[in-house]
Design a protein around this motif. Structure first.
Motif, PDB file in Angstrom:
ATOM      1  N   GLU A 183       8.593 -11.164 -14.064  1.00 15.47           N
ATOM      2  CA  GLU A 183       9.326 -10.696 -15.241  1.00 15.47           C
ATOM      3  C   GLU A 183       9.252 -11.812 -16.276  1.00 15.47           C
ATOM      4  N   ASP A 217      15.499  -1.515 -16.420  1.00 14.21           N
ATOM      5  CA  ASP A 217      16.571  -2.505 -16.316  1.00 14.21           C
ATOM      6  C   ASP A 217      16.833  -2.732 -14.831  1.00 14.21           C
ATOM      7  N   ASP A 218      17.760  -3.628 -14.528  1.00 16.59           N
ATOM      8  CA  ASP A 218      17.992  -4.036 -13.146  1.00 16.59           C
ATOM      9  C   ASP A 218      18.450  -2.877 -12.263  1.00 16.59           C
ATOM     10  N   ASN A 228      11.733  -3.983 -21.287  1.00 15.08           N
ATOM     11  CA  ASN A 228      13.175  -3.960 -21.558  1.00 15.08           C
ATOM     12  C   ASN A 228      13.367  -4.337 -23.021  1.00 15.08           C
ATOM     13  N   PRO A 268       9.408 -12.951 -20.675  1.00  9.92           N
ATOM     14  CA  PRO A 268       9.681 -12.574 -22.061  1.00  9.92           C
ATOM     15  C   PRO A 268       8.395 -12.055 -22.701  1.00  9.92           C
ATOM     16  N   GLU A 288      16.028  -4.355 -24.927  1.00  8.17           N
ATOM     17  CA  GLU A 288      17.195  -5.176 -25.253  1.00  8.17           C
ATOM     18  C   GLU A 288      16.937  -6.653 -24.981  1.00  8.17           C
ATOM     19  N   ARG A 289      16.366  -6.938 -23.807  1.00 12.65           N
ATOM     20  CA  ARG A 289      16.107  -8.339 -23.448  1.00 12.65           C
ATOM     21  C   ARG A 289      14.748  -8.823 -23.928  1.00 12.65           C
ATOM     22  N   GLN A 290      13.898  -7.873 -24.391  1.00 15.11           N
ATOM     23  CA  GLN A 290      12.538  -8.198 -24.828  1.00 15.11           C
ATOM     24  C   GLN A 290      11.736  -8.862 -23.700  1.00 15.11           C
ATOM     25  N   THR A 291      11.822  -8.237 -22.508  1.00 14.97           N
ATOM     26  CA  THR A 291      11.078  -8.732 -21.350  1.00 14.97           C
ATOM     27  C   THR A 291      10.155  -7.636 -20.830  1.00 14.97           C
TER      28      THR A 291
END
Length: 198
Positions: free
Chosen positions: A161, A139-140, A57, A163, A59-62
């Motif tokens: 999940e 994403d979710d 992800n 970072p 955007e979230r850097q995960t």
């Protein structure tokens, strides 16, 4: 004809085991660089080719990883609970087709677009397997199930999940020791660094 085909003359191939996968012992003559022939013998373990994928992800850097018990690691003085990217053997499917099914089975995410980033032989001294490496955004909204793998195949997979920075740190601390996973996490880190520098 391959570049080395004229340098290899197979003398004998014997199947040593054909239970789960195929273990063969092959005797062959190899033409060395000094133009002399040398007789050699090698064992090869053929389990087919495979594919692996990192869900990322941006955007979230995960990232999404899995944790499961690996008996070969256990018998090599490790606790056996390896943190990995989702992966599986191709079983006569295309790499793209197989990795979409595998990532859904293992993580519960239904991914449509996958990007192949490279392919590599992971243990070419004895194992014939070539791995196809993929990365995909998630994403979710793409979570359609709980994952966990297939119980009838002995899978008992925990979905993680994390970072990206934490996953990279876990390589340094030895919490992540799986080669394919390290390669894909470092690939993601290089992508982030490239985007940041642009």
């Amino acid at each position: 004809m391959s570049a080395t085909e004229h340098r290899v003359n197979i003398i004998e191939t014997r199947v040593l085991s054909d239970d789960w996968y195929t273990l063969k012992k092959t005797t062959f003559d190899y033409l060395r660089r000094d133009n002399t022939w040398q007789r050699q013998s090698r064992e090869t373990y053929d389990r087919g080719n495979g594919a692996t994928i990192l869900l990322f992800n941006r955007e979230r850097q995960t990232v999404v990883l899995t944790r499961q018990f690996r008996f070969p690691a256990f018998v090599n003085n490790h606790h056996g609970m390896l943190i990995e990217t989702a992966a599986g053997l191709l079983d006569h499917a295309s790499p793209e087709e197989r990795i979409r099914a595998e990532v859904e089975e293992e993580t519960g995410y239904r991914i449509q677009h996958v990007e192949k980033v490279f392919e590599a032989f992971m243990s070419p001294g004895s194992v014939t397997e070539k791995l196809f490496f993929f990365i995909a955004d998630y994403d979710d909204s793409l979570k359609t199930g709980k994952g966990g793998g297939l119980e009838d195949e002995g899978e008992d997979i925990e979905v993680l999940e994390l970072p990206l920075d934490k996953a990279l740190e876990m390589i340094r601390t030895g919490e992540i020791v799986d080669g394919k996973t390290i390669m894909l996490l470092q690939h993601a880190a290089l992508r982030v660094a490239t985007v940041s520098a642009a």
